[in-house]
Design a protein around this motif. Structure first.
Motif, mmCIF file in Angstrom:
data_model
loop_
_atom_site.group_PDB
_atom_site.id
_atom_site.type_symbol
_atom_site.label_atom_id
_atom_site.label_comp_id
_atom_site.label_asym_id
_atom_site.label_seq_id
_atom_site.Cartn_x
_atom_site.Cartn_y
_atom_site.Cartn_z
ATOM 1 N N LYS A 56 7.224 4.422 -10.309
ATOM 2 C CA LYS A 56 8.098 4.337 -11.480
ATOM 3 C C LYS A 56 9.303 3.471 -11.127
ATOM 4 C CE LYS A 56 7.207 8.913 -13.588
ATOM 5 N NZ LYS A 56 6.890 8.465 -14.949
ATOM 6 N N PHE A 58 13.486 2.912 -12.551
ATOM 7 C CA PHE A 58 14.532 3.578 -13.327
ATOM 8 C C PHE A 58 15.703 2.632 -13.541
ATOM 9 C CE2 PHE A 58 12.186 6.988 -11.342
ATOM 10 C CZ PHE A 58 12.102 7.943 -12.350
ATOM 11 N N ASP A 60 19.289 3.778 -15.058
ATOM 12 C CA ASP A 60 20.125 4.820 -15.647
ATOM 13 C C ASP A 60 21.416 4.202 -16.195
ATOM 14 O OD1 ASP A 60 20.915 7.257 -16.449
ATOM 15 O OD2 ASP A 60 21.443 8.032 -14.459
ATOM 16 N N GLY A 688 17.006 10.453 -11.824
ATOM 17 C CA GLY A 688 16.233 10.844 -13.006
ATOM 18 C C GLY A 688 15.286 11.998 -12.780
#
Length: 728
Positions: A56, A58, A60, A688
């Protein structure tokens, strides 16, 4: 008959299902509920939630909204009287820093400059004459300096011999003191050890210990019974105290809301903030006009806070409304502070007022003395009053607190009874434990040792200081010898005028004349207004020929349109993520297709509370970067995105899948072909709800996301259960 057969067949089927379920449960019991079959909190349970290891990425970020505001805005006015002689710019004109904008007649200031320049020229000519006259006396001055330096060196050599002898005697005295301290320690240590031995002997042979314990127990019992029998009277007393405190607070607030409204109105008339019957505004604080600015500052703050306390008091239903009375008091904290400061400066203003016919400042000041006393009293007691009312939250809480206190006494009584029984049963007079008095003796022994060690340290420090002092004296002597050499050089050059008082006086006169001229030139600055920075004129109240005074409310307003900031409020959940200096992306409603860059320039760490939601918010400022030829003004709405953290595509696993050994090493439970494996991994930064996996796992592997029994997994694989891994 058929119905009876069907009934038996149905019952047989039910029994068969129960037997199969029991067997299935027996085989998988450990994997479902933990080894030993316990369901309580002492035995870990085994989780069955699986997840696939995947990659994944991320990004943020926190989104904020706010409104623009021009950062650099400044109003400038004259602080002197005169006639406007020149206005060089008008509204809308662009100015550079230092540009002359407006000037007033300055003939008096120019006259002062000319006078100061004449005095400076006169002083310089006088100094030149004195220098010329002193040339013949320089040699004599240099000879005198040389003799002085030689005498100083001779004296310092004598001082060094004296210091050495003195230090020798002082050190001997300190050594004697140290030896005395050691002897005292030996004596005191022996005495305390004797006291300890006697105490332990007395404890061993104490026949009265049980009697004393019984006496203490009986006293505790009487105190408990007295508390229990008089519980209701104690409760009534507490309730009466609470009710009286609540009623007094209610009546005090009622009076303050009524009285301070008039006080604020009267104060506003005195400082000219409101129109009224006070006709001596121009004489008030005439000797020190700075008081008025301070009064107005705190007056307006107190006025705003007074609206809050008045509004809060309107919600109080009566003298028993604890919740709203406390809330009103909390709203009043800032009001009483600001009211006190405004009234204090008001009293100072009356002290600095000009007394005229019909205006006696002290008489007018007396009208506000009781309000000042009340504000002073409340600002010092309001916090404790709030705490007391919060502690006396309700009659039920008061009763519960007393019941808890009664229960503590009952438990203490039971413990005393147990202790007596234990004392009778064991009679452990010969143990190695120490009672309180013996512990105090041991503490005294330790303190005695610490004091001796401290004296030893002080003695060593003193010796070091003695060495340093002697070294400093030697250095001072060396400096004197260096100074003598310098004087000899000056003697050879014959340039020493610095010892002559007449020369120094003339030189000081020149410096003073230069300072007077500089001050006169600075005085000219009061007669002009210059641009403090590059910007645009937005207001011009001056016209050529106007006559102004110090109190004229006329200004020149300048703004720097290139410095635009955005005012935002950050909520309590996001404030921990955002830091000063972070870069932001900004989209204005006016220019939705433009993304500007900005930087968080200021964060107020004191929150404001939303009265409707109770959520804390923190006022902050974001400075907009380069925005080209866009037209930006105060009040434009903007959307701001603050990037908190980013993670490129990496292998990640949920927080719940990662466990820790006692030594801190991280591991996960890998599931493969119905088996589980405890595998150690290296984790990176959390983001996350996931951990980044640096090493130890590959994409696509299956792991347990929730593994309550992971602490019991061995290095060897264990099969999950005989029925296809139901427990995993």
């Amino acid at each position: 008959m058929k119905k009876i057969r069907k009934k038996y067949v149905f019952i047989f089927a039910i029994l068969l299902l129960i037997l199969i379920g029991a067997y299935f449960t027996y085989k998988n019991y450990d994997s479902w509920f933990g080894k030993g079959g316990n369901l309580d909190g002492d035995s870990p349970q085994f989780g069955t939630l699986e997840t696939i290891v995947e990659k994944k990425s991320f990004n943020d970020e926190v989104e904020l909204t706010g409104n623009t505001k021009i950062k650099n805005e400044q109003k400038i006015k004259f602080n002197t009287s005169g006639r406007i002689t020149e206005v060089r710019f008008n509204v809308g004109d662009t100015v550079k820093k230092g540009d002359l904008i407006v000037s007033i007649e300055a003939s008096k200031a120019e006259s002062e400059i000319n006078k100061a320049a004449t005095e400076l020229d006169k002083s310089r000519r006088n100094l030149a004459k004195i220098v010329e006259d002193l040339r013949d006396s320089k040699l004599k001055t240099a000879v005198l300096d040389l003799e002085t330096a030689k005498m100083s060196i001779l004296q310092k050599e004598k001082d060094l011999v004296y210091l050495k002898e003195k230090q020798k005697n002082d050190l001997k005295s300190k050594e004697n003191e140290m030896q005395t301290a050691k002897n005292t320690y030996v004596i005191e240590e022996a005495k305390l050890k004797k006291d300890l031995a006697v105490s332990r002997f007395n404890k061993k042979n104490d026949g009265n210990s049980l009697v004393e314990k019984n006496i203490s127990y009986e006293k505790q019992k009487r105190d408990y019974e007295d508390f229990k029998n008089n519980f209701q009277s104690k409760l009534d007393k507490k309730l009466n105290e609470y009710q009286l405190k609540l009623e007094n607070s209610y009546y005090d607030l009622e009076k303050d809301v009524r009285d301070f409204e008039k006080v604020l109105n009267d104060m506003g008339e005195v400082i000219g903030a409101k129109k009224g019957s006070f006709s001596y505004v121009e004489y008030f604080s005439a000797k020190n006009s700075s008081n008025i600015g301070k009064i107005k500052d705190y007056y307006y703050k107190a006025g705003g806070e007074f609206e809050k306390i008045s509004s809060a008091f309107k919600k109080v239903s009566g003298k028993n409304d604890n919740k709203n009375i406390v809330k009103t008091l909390e709203e009043g904290r800032d009001f009483y502070d600001n009211a006190y400061l405004a009234l204090t400066y008001l009293q100072q203003g009356f002290d600095d007022s000009a007394e005229t016919n019909g205006f006696i400042p002290s008489e007018h000041a007396s009208r506000f003395s009781s309000a000042l006393s009340r504000a002073s009293s409340m600002r010092s007691t309001i916090s404790s009053t709030i705490d007391e009312l919060k502690n006396f939250d309700s009659p039920e809480k008061i009763k519960k607190d007393l019941e808890d206190e009664l229960e503590k006494q009952r438990i203490a009584l039971e413990n005393a009874e147990i202790e007596i029984k234990k004392f009778i049963d064991e009679k452990d007079y010969g143990s190695n434990t120490f009672d309180a008095s013996q512990k105090n003796i041991l503490i005294s022994l330790e303190d005695l040792k610490i004091n001796l060690n401290q004296k030893l340290l002080d003695y060593e420090k003193y010796k070091k200081n003695v060495e340093d002092e002697y070294r400093q004296a030697e250095i001072a002597l060396e400096k004197e010898k260096i100074a003598l050499k310098a004087n000899e050089e000056e003697f050879q050059k014959l340039k020493n005028l610095s010892k002559n008082d007449e020369y120094l006086s003339a030189e000081e006169a020149v410096k003073q004349a230069e300072l007077n001229l500089e001050n006169a030139r600075k005085g000219l600055e009061n007669y002009i207004i210059q641009a403090p920075f590059d910007g645009v004129i937005t207001k011009m109240d001056y016209r050529v020929g106007d006559r102004i005074t110090e109190n004229s409310e006329q200004y020149v307003s300048i703004v720097d349109p290139k410095l635009i900031e955005i005012l935002v409020n950050i909520n309590q959940t996001d404030i921990v993520k955002v830091k000063k200096g972070m870069e932001t992306d900004i989209i204005l409603d006016t220019y939705p297709d433009k993304t500007l860059k900005g930087t968080i320039s200021e964060i107020d760490t004191t929150p404001s509370i939303d009265e409707n939601t109770g959520i804390s918010k923190f006022a902050s400022r974001i400075l907009i970067g380069e925005y080209g030829d866009l037209n930006l003004y105060t009040g434009m709405r903007a959307l701001i995105k603050v990037k908190i953290s980013t993670l490129p595509e990496s292998i990640v696993v949920p927080f719940s899948a990662v466990n820790s050994d006692e030594d801190g090493r991280k591991y996960v439970t890998v599931v493969s072909s119905g088996k589980k494996e405890k595998r150690y991994v290296e984790v990176g930064e959390p983001i996350g709800g996931y951990y980044q996996i640096i090493s130890g796992l590959e994409e696509g592997e299956k792991i347990l996301e929730i593994d309550y029994d992971a602490s019991q997994i061995k290095e060897e694989d264990e099969k999950f259960g005989e029925f296809g891994g139901f427990g995993g």
